[in-house]
Design an enzyme around this catalytic site. Sequence first.
Site, PDB file in Angstrom:
ATOM      1  N   HIS A 174      18.571  80.079   4.963  1.00 40.64           N
ATOM      2  CA  HIS A 174      19.701  79.441   4.306  1.00 40.64           C
ATOM      3  C   HIS A 174      19.436  77.948   4.389  1.00 40.64           C
ATOM      4  O   HIS A 174      19.312  77.390   5.486  1.00 40.64           O
ATOM      5  CB  HIS A 174      21.007  79.815   5.005  1.00 40.64           C
ATOM      6  CG  HIS A 174      22.215  79.249   4.329  1.00 40.64           C
ATOM      7  ND1 HIS A 174      23.467  79.261   4.893  1.00 40.64           N
ATOM      8  CD2 HIS A 174      22.366  78.639   3.130  1.00 40.64           C
ATOM      9  CE1 HIS A 174      24.332  78.694   4.075  1.00 40.64           C
ATOM     10  NE2 HIS A 174      23.683  78.301   3.000  1.00 40.64           N
ATOM     11  N   ASP A 175      19.357  77.292   3.260  1.00 39.56           N
ATOM     12  CA  ASP A 175      18.909  75.895   3.250  1.00 39.56           C
ATOM     13  C   ASP A 175      19.745  75.010   4.166  1.00 39.56           C
ATOM     14  O   ASP A 175      19.223  74.064   4.780  1.00 39.56           O
ATOM     15  CB  ASP A 175      18.858  75.330   1.831  1.00 39.56           C
ATOM     16  CG  ASP A 175      20.117  75.567   1.013  1.00 39.56           C
ATOM     17  OD1 ASP A 175      21.159  75.963   1.585  1.00 39.56           O
ATOM     18  OD2 ASP A 175      20.065  75.368  -0.217  1.00 39.56           O
ATOM     19  N   THR A 176      21.035  75.319   4.304  1.00 39.77           N
ATOM     20  CA  THR A 176      21.857  74.511   5.192  1.00 39.77           C
ATOM     21  C   THR A 176      21.440  74.679   6.651  1.00 39.77           C
ATOM     22  O   THR A 176      21.512  73.739   7.448  1.00 39.77           O
ATOM     23  CB  THR A 176      23.340  74.858   5.033  1.00 39.77           C
ATOM     24  OG1 THR A 176      23.681  74.809   3.650  1.00 39.77           O
ATOM     25  CG2 THR A 176      24.220  73.884   5.794  1.00 39.77           C
TER      26      THR A 176
ATOM     27  N   THR B 162      24.487  69.918  -4.112  1.00 42.23           N
ATOM     28  CA  THR B 162      25.310  70.610  -5.109  1.00 42.23           C
ATOM     29  C   THR B 162      26.650  71.017  -4.489  1.00 42.23           C
ATOM     30  O   THR B 162      27.711  70.861  -5.082  1.00 42.23           O
ATOM     31  CB  THR B 162      24.571  71.848  -5.627  1.00 42.23           C
ATOM     32  OG1 THR B 162      23.330  71.441  -6.218  1.00 42.23           O
ATOM     33  CG2 THR B 162      25.401  72.584  -6.661  1.00 42.23           C
TER      34      THR B 162
ATOM     35  N   GLY C 259      13.939  72.937  -7.461  1.00 39.98           N
ATOM     36  CA  GLY C 259      13.137  73.425  -6.358  1.00 39.98           C
ATOM     37  C   GLY C 259      11.962  72.510  -6.112  1.00 39.98           C
ATOM     38  O   GLY C 259      11.562  71.722  -6.980  1.00 39.98           O
ATOM     39  N   ARG C 260      11.402  72.624  -4.904  1.00 41.51           N
ATOM     40  CA  ARG C 260      10.260  71.812  -4.522  1.00 41.51           C
ATOM     41  C   ARG C 260       9.346  72.642  -3.634  1.00 41.51           C
ATOM     42  O   ARG C 260       9.824  73.503  -2.882  1.00 41.51           O
ATOM     43  CB  ARG C 260      10.689  70.570  -3.714  1.00 41.51           C
ATOM     44  CG  ARG C 260      11.586  69.623  -4.474  1.00 41.51           C
ATOM     45  CD  ARG C 260      12.456  68.813  -3.560  1.00 41.51           C
ATOM     46  NE  ARG C 260      13.439  69.656  -2.889  1.00 41.51           N
ATOM     47  CZ  ARG C 260      14.555  70.085  -3.458  1.00 41.51           C
ATOM     48  NH1 ARG C 260      14.853  69.716  -4.684  1.00 41.51           N
ATOM     49  NH2 ARG C 260      15.395  70.868  -2.811  1.00 41.51           N
TER      50      ARG C 260
ATOM     51  N   GLY D 130      20.719  65.125  -0.450  1.00 40.51           N
ATOM     52  CA  GLY D 130      20.745  64.178  -1.560  1.00 40.51           C
ATOM     53  C   GLY D 130      21.882  63.191  -1.495  1.00 40.51           C
ATOM     54  O   GLY D 130      21.740  62.028  -1.882  1.00 40.51           O
TER      55      GLY D 130
END
Length: 501
Positions: free
Chosen positions: A258-260, A285, A36-37, A432
């Site tokens: 939702h991160d996406t 991931t 996490g960040r 990433g």
Amino acid sequence: MNTAPHCGSAPAPAGADSAGTTSSAFAAVDIGASSGRVILGRVAGRGVELEVVHRFPNGVVEIDGGLRWDFDALFAEVLKGLTAAGTVAAVQGERIAGIGIDTWAVDYGLVNAAGELTAPPFSYRDDRSRAAVEPVHRKLDPARLYSTTGLQFLQFNTIYQLASEKNLDGLQALLIPDLIAFLLTGQRRTEATNASTTGLFDAVAGEWATEFFTALGLRKDLFPPLIQPGETIGTLLPEIAARVGLPQDTRVVAVGSHDTASAVAAVPAQADDGEENFAYISSGTWSLVGLELKHPVLTEAGRAANFTNERGVDGTIRYLRNMGGLWLLSECQRTWEQEGYQPELPVLLASAAALPAGGPQINPDDPYFIAPDNMPERIRAAVRRTGDALPNDPAAITRCIMDSLAAGYARTIHDAERLADRAVDVVHVVGGGSQNRLLCQLTADATGRKVVAGPVEATALGNVLVQARAAGAVCGGLAELRALVVQGHDLQVFAPELSRL
């Protein structure tokens, strides 16, 4: 549907508040399944500047025989990050104009009437929901589920996790980013992009599919009311504000939680790419591979191909497949480190790139790879089942992973084009995986399309941009937000190498 706000007045100068006296920064809490960040974002003349102020690990832990998230530790890290954000902003003469939260999807915590978390939330990597799939499908035919929700079948979707719960009386389910927001503000809401991953959300209406709650014996108020990206969830509770050193009126703003959804909002599609001819790969991931559409595709062919229709920012549809991702490589690295071999990633990828094309491949989507445990041997065993062989060599195993992911991306993009009747000219890789030059080149080769790689921190960028727009620091729809991403980041372009096709 486009829910982008209309700017009724000129926005404040970049980085300034409405009075033009104090510069503003936006805190993005961006948490993935392994790390996490907390990131400060500033809207500047050439785009958005990001500054990571706190990093922390994340991962599943075994509690009472199940794989769960250590949520108390996770929330403590969020508070540390917000404290650091406030400190850094104060040194720069800035105020924190908003906080936005994004995480992975489907998982939730159960909260009682007193607002207490009853137990650490289960992880989607726990196998408990497998047994609930058949009972759910006896009550709700899979074809009916898909024609309403448009959701890709995954055994860990929220609907199956909830069906495995023993007693939900008096409890409310909060998806992970909503749970964090609740603990910060005391306000219970469910952000729509994440709600669309539950299997209980109507893809056309944009509301809860209440008939599914009834069919499964779930209360219709099991989840809090929906909220859209850009709307304010609430302000900091007094005790939270005191603990992190921020004003109590600091707003927590719904983003693409939702991160996406946040990552796709920051895909640097340019005007000459058009709005409908790019594919995206949010590579981390997991790999989220698909198209951005205006309307869901709820066909039986889409269900057979296991494509999902999830909400994006501004009411868009993320038409995609959830594929295996760099979890395969990170788990291999973890095993190799335990065995005393710790190759630097660039060295490992260079060694893999030097190997000839045409080596063995696996199906990176196989549920066999979901759980952690000696991933190198799992991959070699999967290759053996195809009648091929893979040496016990990190470079060979890494090349197998990269080739398999690239081939999977190509198949998925081809299927998306066919199912949505859209042509793709360019593939954007964000997250990433955009730093993995081998994977990007192999993807260009496998798809026969130009690949544009970057930005790495697309999720945080999308998070910050939605907050900035809500605050009036920027205006416009996704095209205008994406223009800021293009201006502010160096993007790498990979052309297909025909000799390798």
